[in-house]
Enzyme design. Structure first.
Site, PDB file in Angstrom:
ATOM      1  N   TRP A 130       1.074  82.288  -3.324  1.00 41.38           N
ATOM      2  CA  TRP A 130      -0.072  81.374  -3.396  1.00 41.38           C
ATOM      3  C   TRP A 130       0.126  80.487  -4.630  1.00 41.38           C
ATOM      4  O   TRP A 130       0.367  81.006  -5.720  1.00 41.38           O
ATOM      5  CB  TRP A 130      -1.349  82.222  -3.516  1.00 41.38           C
ATOM      6  CG  TRP A 130      -2.643  81.483  -3.571  1.00 41.38           C
ATOM      7  CD1 TRP A 130      -3.040  80.473  -2.766  1.00 41.38           C
ATOM      8  CD2 TRP A 130      -3.726  81.730  -4.486  1.00 41.38           C
ATOM      9  NE1 TRP A 130      -4.312  80.077  -3.100  1.00 41.38           N
ATOM     10  CE2 TRP A 130      -4.763  80.825  -4.150  1.00 41.38           C
ATOM     11  CE3 TRP A 130      -3.942  82.627  -5.539  1.00 41.38           C
ATOM     12  CZ2 TRP A 130      -5.985  80.787  -4.821  1.00 41.38           C
ATOM     13  CZ3 TRP A 130      -5.150  82.596  -6.209  1.00 41.38           C
ATOM     14  CH2 TRP A 130      -6.152  81.689  -5.851  1.00 41.38           C
ATOM     15  N   ASP A 211      -2.639  91.955  -5.652  1.00 38.80           N
ATOM     16  CA  ASP A 211      -3.626  90.947  -5.244  1.00 38.80           C
ATOM     17  C   ASP A 211      -4.111  91.321  -3.849  1.00 38.80           C
ATOM     18  O   ASP A 211      -3.357  91.254  -2.879  1.00 38.80           O
ATOM     19  CB  ASP A 211      -2.984  89.551  -5.244  1.00 38.80           C
ATOM     20  CG  ASP A 211      -4.021  88.460  -4.962  1.00 38.80           C
ATOM     21  OD1 ASP A 211      -5.098  88.784  -4.417  1.00 38.80           O
ATOM     22  OD2 ASP A 211      -3.748  87.295  -5.276  1.00 38.80           O
ATOM     23  N   LYS A 246     -13.256  86.553   1.496  1.00 41.83           N
ATOM     24  CA  LYS A 246     -12.855  86.460   2.906  1.00 41.83           C
ATOM     25  C   LYS A 246     -13.564  87.514   3.753  1.00 41.83           C
ATOM     26  O   LYS A 246     -14.144  87.182   4.784  1.00 41.83           O
ATOM     27  CB  LYS A 246     -11.338  86.618   3.055  1.00 41.83           C
ATOM     28  CG  LYS A 246     -10.515  85.965   1.959  1.00 41.83           C
ATOM     29  CD  LYS A 246     -10.418  84.466   2.078  1.00 41.83           C
ATOM     30  CE  LYS A 246      -9.895  83.894   0.765  1.00 41.83           C
ATOM     31  NZ  LYS A 246      -9.322  82.587   0.824  1.00 41.83           N
TER      32      LYS A 246
HETATM   33  C1  LIG Z   1      -3.512  85.408  -2.306  1.00 49.10           C
HETATM   34  C2  LIG Z   1      -4.847  85.013  -2.822  1.00 49.10           C
HETATM   35  N1  LIG Z   1      -5.308  85.585  -3.943  1.00 49.10           N
HETATM   36  C3  LIG Z   1      -6.491  85.267  -4.455  1.00 49.10           C
HETATM   37  C4  LIG Z   1      -7.300  84.341  -3.863  1.00 49.10           C
HETATM   38  C5  LIG Z   1      -8.598  84.003  -4.527  1.00 49.10           C
HETATM   39  O1  LIG Z   1      -9.713  84.089  -3.772  1.00 49.10           O
HETATM   40  P1  LIG Z   1     -11.159  83.781  -4.337  1.00 49.10           P
HETATM   41  O2  LIG Z   1     -11.056  83.376  -5.761  1.00 49.10           O
HETATM   42  O3  LIG Z   1     -11.693  82.700  -3.489  1.00 49.10           O
HETATM   43  O4  LIG Z   1     -11.900  85.065  -4.184  1.00 49.10           O
HETATM   44  C6  LIG Z   1      -6.868  83.704  -2.696  1.00 49.10           C
HETATM   45  C7  LIG Z   1      -7.691  82.679  -2.058  1.00 49.10           C
HETATM   46  O5  LIG Z   1      -7.321  81.924  -1.218  1.00 49.10           O
HETATM   47  C8  LIG Z   1      -5.615  84.064  -2.163  1.00 49.10           C
HETATM   48  O6  LIG Z   1      -5.141  83.506  -1.051  1.00 49.10           O
END
Ligand SMILES: Cc1ncc(COP(=O)(O)O)c(C=O)c1O
Length: 397
Positions: A130, A211, A246
């Site tokens: 990511w 993660d 999510k």
């Molecule tokens: C791999 C990964 N880690 C962390 C996140 C962070 O998510 P959020 O900050 O929206 O909870 C995302 C969001 O797309 C993600 O794809």
């Protein structure tokens, strides 16, 4: 002062979303940003979330600050969901949890902890990962590097290269692993591969940062923790950055957590004191509403059962769209094999479309996908848009 600045580049993914919003074509399709969509193309509020909000509205008595690490009940429920309620890490209390603003907040607090409190200078990420991962850890002052992940076809895991790369990481450095539904590829290690990854991580004395942003979107809430549990061996340390964006659909409420697993309870208490100092100078303490929703649902047996069914329904819809996409592409472009999409998990896949094709899809077909690897969000597909979507892809192939 500000005249010295020139325009910063837009975020690669959120920038695309902006362009999508401005596109006047009524048939436009957005497969870029990582948000779940239902069969009608809407991002729904879960029924359990609505019910929890109704209860909270009736029972809330103040808007006072939460503790720096958030509510202890939320932390406990998060750990139980991650590891299972009877896991040794939960019962021994050798883990502490801070409620953070989303998974992103968890990653940033983890990065600050590494950079400012621990002697970890470098963090390793899968190539690809990511995009924001590298930015977050670099912003905290850490060095970042990558380990091999996908094979030459771009559709599967190069496990031998991955293991060899992990074996070369110097002891004492940190390695970030996606627990499930790898973003951006949708390619996850098997249970046996996870066992081998954990063995190397432990042998090399690397600090794993797991993660876990998509728990429940791969095979199931419990099944998706298989890799995490391989790493969470007795006495082993790790960090978990998790998110309810999510699986609760709580994107804009910013609900995540950093869980530090230490060798014993005393070490976990000390670790939490340092996590708190990192948080205090950043956002001070977390927002309440989203975490209260998640805690209300997780703590109530009936609501929890209903939520688990809602997560299962989202997972099944995504998996059904993978099948329908592969079948529709087979009909529209039989000379191209997209069957790999069906083997992948979670919202994302690398389609393999090149930047020229991605550009043509956007400009000529109002179909928005991420340039890097042609990443597609399968959750943006519906029975209604599948035909147009696959015809557009077939046209640019
Ligand atoms: C791999 C990964 N880690 C962390 C996140 C962070 O998510 P959020 O900050 O929206 O909870 C995302 C969001 O797309 C993600 O794809």
């Amino acid at each position: 002062m500000f005249e010295i600045l020139s325009m910063a580049p837009p975020d690669a993914i959120l920038g695309l979303n902006e362009a999508f919003r401005k596109d006047p074509n009524p048939l436009k399709i957005n497969l870029s940003v990582g948000v779940y969509k239902d069969a009608d193309g809407n991002t729904p509020i879960l029924a359990t979330v609505k019910e929890a909000e109704r209860r909270l509205l009736a029972s809330e008595t103040n808007k006072s600050y939460l503790p720096i690490e958030g509510s202890p009940q939320y932390g406990k429920l998060m750990r139980e969901l991650l590891f299972g309620p009877t896991h040794e890490i939960v019962t021994s209390q050798r883990a502490c949890t801070a409620h953070t603003p989303g998974g992103t907040g968890a990653l940033r607090v983890a990065a600050d902890l590494l950079a400012r409190k621990l002697a970890v200078g470098r963090v390793w990420f899968s190539k690809p990962t990511w995009d924001n991962h590298l930015n977050i850890f670099q912003a905290a002052g850490l060095q970042v590097d990558t380990y091999a992940y996908i094979d030459a076809s771009g559709h599967g895991l190069d496990f031998a290269a991955l293991l060899a790369a992990l074996q070369k990481i110097p002891s004492g450095e940190a390695v970030l692993l996606h627990a499930c539904c790898h973003n951006p590829t949708g390619i996850d290690p098997t249970a046996d591969q996870w066992r081998q990854i954990a063995a190397v991580v432990h042998e090399r004395q690397l600090l794993p940062i797991v993660d876990f942003a998509y728990q429940g979107f791969g095979e199931g809430l419990v099944e998706d923790a298989a890799g995490l549990l391989q790493l969470a061996q007795p006495g082993k340390e790790l960090l978990v950055c998790s998110s309810f964006s999510k699986n609760f659909g709580l994107y804009n409420e910013r609900v995540g957590a950093l869980t530090v697993v230490a060798a014993n309870q005393a070490a976990a208490d000390i670790a939490l004191s340092h996590v708190k100092t990192c948080i205090r100078v950043n956002y001070s303490n977390p927002p309440c509403h989203g975490a209260a929703i998640a805690a209300t649902v997780l703590a109530d047996a009936a609501l929890r059962q209903q939520w688990e069914a809602e997560v299962a329904a989202m997972r099944k819809r995504i998996s059904g769209m993978r099948t329908l996409f592969v079948d529709t592409m087979k009909a529209k472009a039989p000379q191209h094999d997209f069957s790999f999409i069906q083997q992948q998990r979670g919202m994302f896949s690398f389609s393999g479309l090149n930047p020229l094709q991605v550009d043509e899809l956007r400009t000529k077909h109002s179909l928005y996908i991420v340039v890097n690897g042609g990443r597609i969000n399968v959750a943006g597909m519906t029975e209604g848009n599948m035909d147009r979507l696959c015809s557009s892809i077939a046209a640019v192939l």
